[in-house]
Write a protein that holds these residues in place. Structure first.
Motif, short mmCIF file in Angstrom:
data_model
loop_
_atom_site.label_atom_id
_atom_site.label_comp_id
_atom_site.label_asym_id
_atom_site.label_seq_id
_atom_site.Cartn_x
_atom_site.Cartn_y
_atom_site.Cartn_z
N GLY A 1 -0.85 -6.80 11.61
CA GLY A 1 -1.21 -5.68 12.39
C GLY A 1 -1.07 -6.16 13.83
N ASN B 1 -0.37 6.91 9.56
CA ASN B 1 0.75 6.66 8.70
C ASN B 1 2.15 7.67 9.07
OD1 ASN B 1 0.04 4.39 7.20
ND2 ASN B 1 -1.27 5.48 6.04
N SER C 1 6.72 3.07 6.31
CA SER C 1 7.70 2.01 6.65
C SER C 1 9.18 2.71 6.22
CB SER C 1 7.56 0.79 6.02
OG SER C 1 6.29 0.22 6.32
N SER D 1 2.19 -2.33 10.77
CA SER D 1 1.44 -2.39 9.49
C SER D 1 0.72 -3.37 9.20
CB SER D 1 2.76 -2.58 8.27
OG SER D 1 2.46 -2.89 7.19
N GLU D 2 -0.36 -3.40 8.53
CA GLU D 2 -1.35 -4.29 8.06
C GLU D 2 -1.08 -5.13 6.80
OE1 GLU D 2 -5.49 -2.87 8.11
OE2 GLU D 2 -5.18 -2.24 10.25
N LYS D 3 0.15 -4.81 6.31
CA LYS D 3 0.89 -5.41 5.21
C LYS D 3 1.83 -6.12 5.81
CE LYS D 3 -1.97 -3.80 2.11
NZ LYS D 3 -2.96 -4.76 1.34
N LYS E 1 0.71 4.47 0.88
CA LYS E 1 0.98 5.40 2.16
C LYS E 1 1.67 4.37 3.31
CE LYS E 1 -3.27 8.35 1.61
NZ LYS E 1 -4.31 8.74 2.28
N ASP E 2 1.34 3.16 3.17
CA ASP E 2 1.99 2.25 4.19
C ASP E 2 3.42 1.91 3.96
OD1 ASP E 2 1.30 -0.15 6.30
OD2 ASP E 2 2.58 -1.02 4.81
N SER E 3 3.70 1.77 2.63
CA SER E 3 5.21 1.98 2.34
C SER E 3 5.93 3.11 2.55
CB SER E 3 5.24 1.27 1.03
OG SER E 3 4.62 0.18 0.48
N ARG F 1 10.83 -1.31 9.19
CA ARG F 1 9.97 -0.51 10.36
C ARG F 1 10.30 -0.77 11.54
NH1 ARG F 1 3.70 1.07 9.97
NH2 ARG F 1 4.06 1.09 7.98
N ASP G 1 0.90 -1.15 0.08
CA ASP G 1 0.04 0.15 -0.06
C ASP G 1 0.91 1.24 -0.02
OD1 ASP G 1 -2.93 1.55 0.90
OD2 ASP G 1 -1.10 2.29 2.20
N THR H 1 8.48 -4.02 5.00
CA THR H 1 8.09 -3.83 6.50
C THR H 1 9.42 -4.09 7.42
OG1 THR H 1 5.94 -4.96 6.20
CG2 THR H 1 6.43 -4.88 8.42
#
Length: 316
Positions: A241, A249, A46, A129-131, A41-43, A139, A39, A136
């Motif tokens: 997660g 984020n 991280s 993170s939910e990924k 934003k998630d990336s 992170r 994702d 990750t």
């Protein structure tokens, strides 16, 4: 063999290009096969968390190694008097013992990061993170470097050179990068002894069945020895997660939201005993049971499963 502190090699320099090539390959596979492993934003979150962690790790590296040298030199007379040596040296078997000792130590450090709320506050960013992807792996918490070396002081006290120990810790971190992927299949016999991506998926899952499991770094045998191993079950796909996500984020919030929650809980606590427990008891502890620890949740789940099984038997 003498290695000067200022010439300490950094193994990460050689692996960073490999890391990014593998991340790009994983992104491509995710896009081609519509797996939604990343994702945007998630990336980015991280990435910024990882950059901050890398800067802080670099700034505290001298402190960490200096801390190890302090105990290395402090215990040198005791080693000479009671053990008959001043240093373990640089032989291959000393490297092997140092790697094993470091990994054993990482297991307990990591386990305490999940069972002591104050330490969980420093570590939770890695699980937020939910990924679950190779990105990750970067992170990492910004405050964990401040107290992490304390767990390792027994190794230089025994005579392991601090430079050797720092390199073994780096090798352990490099190995763990490769654990953060869902694209690697079951590795068979290798996963019986060593940590693998499939085993590490369980560690990053927020399913009640998987909470606080598989804390090992390179070796998974520590979890099997100390009762925290959990294989990934086909009928329980991991939900990545944390139970109470930060819903943000922002890298600053990702690193400090749990510290803020601890502070708020401590302010509301009615006794000093409860204040202490909010800080040092497992995450989820509460005096009235309004929130629960992972062990409490797992106990409830087990009781519910037993009740359902009994009901089925009676029905039959």
């Amino acid at each position: 063999m003498e290695i000067l502190l200022e010439n300490l090699p950094n193994p990460f320099v050689y692996f960073v290009p490999i890391f990014f090539i593998l991340i790009l390959a994983e992104v491509y596979i995710s896009y081609r096969e519509d797996k939604e492993l990343y994702d945007l934003k998630d990336s980015f979150a991280s990435g910024w968390v990882g950059i901050g962690a890398a800067i802080l790790n670099t700034l505290t590296k001298m402190y960490q190694i200096g801390f190890f040298f302090l105990f290395y030199k402090l215990f040198e007379p005791l080693r000479e008097e009671f053990l008959g040596y001043s240093s373990l040296g640089w032989a291959w078997w000393v490297w092997a013992l140092c790697l094993i000792g470091d990994d054993f130590n990482f297991y307990w450090h990591h386990r305490f990061c999940h069972t002591v709320r104050l330490f969980w506050a420093a570590h939770i960013v890695h699980h937020s993170s939910e990924k679950f992807n190779l990105g990750t792996a970067f992170r990492n918490g910004w405050t964990i470097f401040l107290y992490k070396p304390i767990y390792w002081i027994w190794l230089p006290a025994l005579g392991f050179n601090p430079i050797m120990l720092a390199l073994c810790m780096s090798f352990n971190s490099i190995y763990q990068f490769f654990l953060h992927s869902t694209l690697v299949p079951d590795l068979g016999w290798f996963g019986k002894v060593f940590n693998t991506p499939r085993v590490h998926q369980v560690h990053h899952a927020s399913n009640v069945e998987y909470l606080d499991r598989n804390h090992g770094g390179i070796l998974i045998i520590w979890d099997k020895l100390f009762g925290t191993f959990q294989s990934r079950e086909e009928h329980i796909p991991p939900k990545f997660g944390v139970i109470h996500p930060p819903n943000s984020n922002n890298p600053v919030k990702l690193n400090f939201h749990e510290f803020i929650d601890i502070w708020n809980d401590v302010k509301r606590a009615k006794s000093w005993k409860d204040k202490f427990k909010y800080v040092f008891y497992p995450p989820g502890w509460s005096p009235d049971g309004s929130t629960k620890t992972s062990k409490q949740l797992q106990k409830e789940l087990a009781s519910q499963s037993d009740a359902n099984s009994s009901e089925k038997i009676l029905t039959v």
